[in-house]
Design an enzyme around this catalytic site. Sequence first.
Site, PDB file in Angstrom:
ATOM      1  N   GLU A  15       0.813  -1.212   0.000  1.00  0.00           N
ATOM      2  CA  GLU A  15       0.000   0.000   0.000  1.00  0.00           C
ATOM      3  C   GLU A  15       0.851   1.268   0.000  1.00  0.00           C
ATOM      4  OE1 GLU A  15      -3.229   0.371  -0.273  1.00  0.00           O
ATOM      5  OE2 GLU A  15      -3.669  -1.781  -0.346  1.00  0.00           O
ATOM      6  N   ASP A  24      -5.137   7.692  -5.971  1.00  0.00           N
ATOM      7  CA  ASP A  24      -4.547   6.392  -6.292  1.00  0.00           C
ATOM      8  C   ASP A  24      -4.642   6.130  -7.796  1.00  0.00           C
ATOM      9  OD1 ASP A  24      -7.139   5.586  -6.837  1.00  0.00           O
ATOM     10  OD2 ASP A  24      -7.281   4.187  -5.155  1.00  0.00           O
TER      11      ASP A  24
END
Length: 215
Positions: A15, A24
């Site tokens: 992550e 993202d």
Amino acid sequence: MHLTDLGRAVLIAREGRRLAAYRDSVGIWTIGIGHTSAAGPPTVTPGLRITAAECDALFARDVARYVRSVAATVPPDLADHAFDALVSLCFNIGPGAFARSSVVRRLAAGDRDGAAAAILLWNRPAELIPRRGAEYDQFRTPYALAPPRARRGDAAPIIAPGAPLSAVLPALPSARRSIPRAAATLPVRRPEPPAPTGTLARLWTALRTRLRRDA
């Protein structure tokens, strides 16, 4: 069932850790260790910043939710490495999508090979393909045989904080073989005798001069 220390470390590596809000790969505002507004407060907005301590606390709260979701939908005898891999998948795709996935259906039918293959179906966007490959490998491979990688193709595996170096050696058989061989081929250097000093140096110089003259 719980997330192991190694599973936690590899999930964090996948992550990443960001203290400022960012978009993202699919444009969702994210902060900390993969935290989005869908996981609960804080709502992630442009310009949001958090401290390192807030990041760790937020991740601890978020990951507990995903661990509970996976534990409620998979067989209780699932090995640690496989459970950790599914928590990683669930953390990325969300509890709802995970519960409805063919991964869960195939596990319920006793088809663990099929469940592993179904992990690879979550391959959009393309940037996720190396992560899915690593989750597939993690699901199928006991940690005693090889530690997991954040992404398939990474040179270095992930080891849990505080783990001994021996924990990573199963993944490096060629290195274990080559180190003794390489050491055996190194030339042996014998220490040079110390150079004479003081009176001894003067006597040595006089002797060398006398020898040259007599020759």
